[in-house]
Structures are given as structure tokens and as C-alpha cells.
Design an enzyme around this catalytic site. Sequence first.
Site, PDB file in Angstrom:
ATOM      1  N   GLN A 181      53.214 -78.260 -45.766  1.00 46.69           N
ATOM      2  CA  GLN A 181      51.892 -78.727 -45.351  1.00 46.69           C
ATOM      3  C   GLN A 181      51.415 -79.879 -46.229  1.00 46.69           C
ATOM      4  OE1 GLN A 181      50.062 -74.908 -45.747  1.00 46.69           O
ATOM      5  NE2 GLN A 181      50.241 -74.403 -43.578  1.00 46.69           N
ATOM      6  N   GLY A 230      51.029 -70.269 -29.043  1.00 42.40           N
ATOM      7  CA  GLY A 230      51.219 -71.423 -29.920  1.00 42.40           C
ATOM      8  C   GLY A 230      52.681 -71.789 -30.019  1.00 42.40           C
ATOM      9  N   CYS A 256      45.287 -73.283 -43.282  1.00 44.70           N
ATOM     10  CA  CYS A 256      44.532 -72.128 -42.792  1.00 44.70           C
ATOM     11  C   CYS A 256      43.661 -71.504 -43.866  1.00 44.70           C
ATOM     12  CB  CYS A 256      45.478 -71.082 -42.218  1.00 44.70           C
ATOM     13  SG  CYS A 256      46.664 -70.437 -43.401  1.00 44.70           S
TER      14      CYS A 256
END
Length: 436
Positions: free
Chosen positions: A122, A191, A47
Site C-alpha cells: 500500500q 470486490g 483501511c
Amino acid sequence: MLLCFSSSHRTADFDLLERLERHAPAITAALSEHSDIVSGSVVLATCNRFEAYLDIDEPLPAARAVSTEAVLDAVSTAAGIDPDLLRGASAVYSDHAVAEHLFAVTSGLESVVVGEGEIAGQVRRALDAARRDGSVTSELERLFQVASRTSRGVKNRTGIMTAGRSLVRLALDLAESRVTDWAMTRVLLVGTGKYAGASLAALRDRGVTDVRVYSPSGRAAKFALSHDIAPVEADGLLDALAESDLVVTCSAVTDYVLTRPLLAEAVARPDATERRLVVDLGLPRNVDPAVGELAGVELLDLETISIHAPLTELQAADDARTIVDAAAAEYRARTAEQEVTPALVALRTHVFDILDAEIERARRRGDGSEQTEAALRHLAGVLLHTPSVRARELAREGDAESFIAGAAAVFGIDVDVDAERARPRLTAVDDESAAS
């Protein structure tokens, strides 16, 4: 040679980062098409950053600028971004600087919220994706494995990656002044991925009990069942928006989930709440920025959240940086050692080939014995120990060439070194001359 193209919250605005993230698959494909330059790649898209870690075939310094421009052109074309704009909003790291940068990124030192906990996962998932695509070279694998170990070291030895340091919690901290009573707040979560789980945990830590979940991809029921909350189907989205005090979006879809007309319709309902806060954690954005213009609606997006990121705990950050610097230095040293590995292999091969030839002659004369052979092999190993140690010391000092040149001068060994991908090549030595 390692190369890293990096565009992050430190160098670019979120609009550009959003465009890069949206075109991540196309960029990955474009990089793979440059097989004449790029032998491997790992793409990290989060992000607040977009980075491509590349293993470049051409190690010569003179070719570095050419490789860098080729990578920038590939990213620019695939993302539809002007090259000059992209160049001004990115940074390029090469050689040892790549390791230092990745170790800092993986340890949370380069995040909007320093020490945030999501980044290590991530990075790991980016490596897993590259493995599935078959784009990971041995050097990239080693780089990311050391980055993962460094991140664990930072987490275990400092307080910088304590539980709860994340964009999600920072967003809720900023929302604190807009919420009268968390226990009475009605929340709609949009989400069902990793961020949705982290958002739900952070909301519950604040005492929120009334949470419903909506999924643009239809996964709401499954997520709701596993997290003990209520699902919202597509035909119930307007009702849920009208009744919610807080909407948190963290979906991976590439189109707006909440548009201005959709939210305007929900706000206009007779039973709708008077005020609502919308927190958009999606990248690409899940919420049309025009939503913030509606009466009674306040929008917090990633760009706004990043502006209010708190100062780091200085001591913890310093300790973490020390660990990262030490790991980067050790990585540089081990990488340097690889420069003398071909020469060491060549030297050992040279010595043991001579030894094997002499042992074979002795056997033909009937002079050999197992004990003698074992003793000779042990002696050869002992004699090679000091050159091996010295070779690695020279390499760590940046003087690998001295050992390579010395091996060539003393033993007649010619090693053809092609950067990290060096392969040994022995000059032929006549057995009789070697024996004399």
C-alpha cells in the site's frame, strides 16, 4: 522540512477514518494548492490509517507551527471535518520523526495486526500514485525508498511479517467460532481488488471450496476466470446473498454495496439460509451498519475486528523495532550530512579553481607537464580527504555549522545555506592573492 499528518486506528475512530479516505482525492488536490508551503506530497490511505507525507518549503522552526496549521486547515476543509475534531484525532510528525514513523508504518509495526503483510504494498502504491501526479520531491523519494528497504529488512530478518498476518485472516479467525465446517460453507466475495485476492487465499487455506464473487463495478467475470470461481452478475445478487453462509466485502466503492433493504429482501426469501455472517473489510464501509440489526445476520466490521486484534509476538516486534530505529538513525545521519554538502562542494571548487589557475600559469610559462598536473590534482584530492571526512562526522554529531564556519574563516568561502535545499555561493578570490 518533512511533515506528516497522520490519523489512524490509534488516534481516531473508524467513522472519521472513513470520511478521510472517502475524501482522499479532494485532500490531495487541496494540499497541492498550497504550493507556497507544500512542495511535494505523498498520500497514504488504507483501511486503518490516513496519512499525508509532505515536503515543506519553509525549514525554519518558527514557521513549523504555521505550516502545521495550514495543513490541518487544508485537510479539514477538503474532508468537511471540524478542525478541532480533526486535531484531536490526529498526530503531526516533523523532521526526523517523519522517517521513524514511516519506517515503522511500512514495516507493519503500526498496523491493527502488527506485522500485517499488505501495508508495504500500500505504501509502494501511494508513492507510485504520487509519482504519476508529479508531486514527489527528491527528498520524499529518498524517504520512501529507504522505508521500502527497511520493510524488506524487517521481513527478512524477523518473524513479524510472516505470511498470513493480515486483517483478512484476523477476521476469519474471529469468524471461526461461527462456522461449523469451512468445507461446507458457501461464501459470497464482494470486490475484485487486492483484498479480494487475499481474502480468497485465506478462505481456501481454511478449506473453503464454494466461493462466488460479485463486483459492483462489473469486474466479477474477469476475477472469477483468473481465480477459478463462479461470478455473480447484478441480477443474481439477491439469490447469492440468500444462499450464502458467509459474505466478505472488500470493494473500493464509496457507497454501501449491501444495504439493509437489500439484505432484508434476500433473508426473507423462502430458500434463504437461516444464519449468515457478514464481514465488512471495506473502507469506506461496504455494508450499512443497520444490516447487523436483521434477524439471523451478524456483522463484523473493521472497528470490531480491530478491538480483537491479538497481542504481538514480543520478541519479533522488539527485533523489528530495533531494525526500524537503526534505519531511522542512519537516515537522520545521512540527512545531516547533506547540510555540509554545499560547503564541501564550495571548498572543492575553491581548491580546484586555484589549482587550475596555477596549472594554466605554468603552461603559459612552459613549465607544465601531464605528470606534474596529475600529481598536483592527486595531492589536492588527498588534502581534501580529511576535511571531507571530518565534515561528515561533525554533521552526524549535529555540528555541521562548525565546518561551515571554519571553511568561511580559513578559506574565505561564504555558503548560503537554506535548510536541505542549500546551494553553495563562493566569495570571489583574486587569483594573484590566492597564489601568494
